[in-house]
Design an enzyme around this catalytic site. Sequence first.
Site, PDB file in Angstrom:
ATOM      1  N   SER A 126       0.852  -1.185   0.000  1.00  0.00           N
ATOM      2  CA  SER A 126       0.000   0.000   0.000  1.00  0.00           C
ATOM      3  C   SER A 126       0.888   1.235   0.000  1.00  0.00           C
ATOM      4  CB  SER A 126      -0.889   0.003   1.255  1.00  0.00           C
ATOM      5  OG  SER A 126      -1.496   1.259   1.452  1.00  0.00           O
ATOM      6  N   TYR A 139      -2.720  -0.007  10.470  1.00  0.00           N
ATOM      7  CA  TYR A 139      -2.592  -0.463   9.081  1.00  0.00           C
ATOM      8  C   TYR A 139      -1.238  -0.043   8.513  1.00  0.00           C
ATOM      9  CZ  TYR A 139      -3.737  -1.009   4.099  1.00  0.00           C
ATOM     10  OH  TYR A 139      -3.734  -1.375   2.773  1.00  0.00           O
TER      11      TYR A 139
END
Length: 222
Positions: A126, A139
């Site tokens: 990501s 995250y």
Amino acid sequence: MPTALITGASGGIGSAIAAALAPSHSLLLAGRPSDRLDAVALRHDATTFPLDLTDTDSFESSCEIVDELDVLVHNAGLSIPGHVDESDINEWRATFAVNVFGPVALTLALLPALRSARGRVVFINSGAGRAASPGMASYSASKFALRAFADSLRDDEPQLRVTTIYPGRTDTEMQRELVAFEGGEYDAAKFLRPETVAAAVANAVATPRDGHLHEVVLRPGR
């Protein structure tokens, strides 16, 4: 035909990766049993591979049937939006269980099969794995850890090809949840399409063996 195992293939980026690799690979679609996963498997004449990423103790027996594996795509992920002072340790444990410990344990269980095929491992990371995202504390931390694992695997297993792909914000259910958390209005046109990320995976997998593609950074072009 070479074999590819994909985690998180029931929807979003995962099902797009399945579609991108289906013409050139026999697919094993790993995940918890569901109608959505069955539908993707039916669409691509693929085999489902029951797997709960949080149940790492089961991986050794589950993976015994895989003697040789050409491609492993780590796509499954969990995001629990929250600023640091809003988070609790159980959210951190849950996030790391899916985003870090699961991929590590699955890679270790499949390492003999990957070595046998001189295979490729692709990590869907990501943008948060390169720069921490506001409101995404656990995250972002998990994606930095996943990046470090991929780099270590590349260094320690020179016969494998290890690629990390860092997509920017992509039109998925996870993205809808994040936009809702941020209080914004969802506009799919602002984000990458899952098929664009899947094309990057297919290109990485198709890279000739004289080249080793370490990283791919994708950002929305709009």
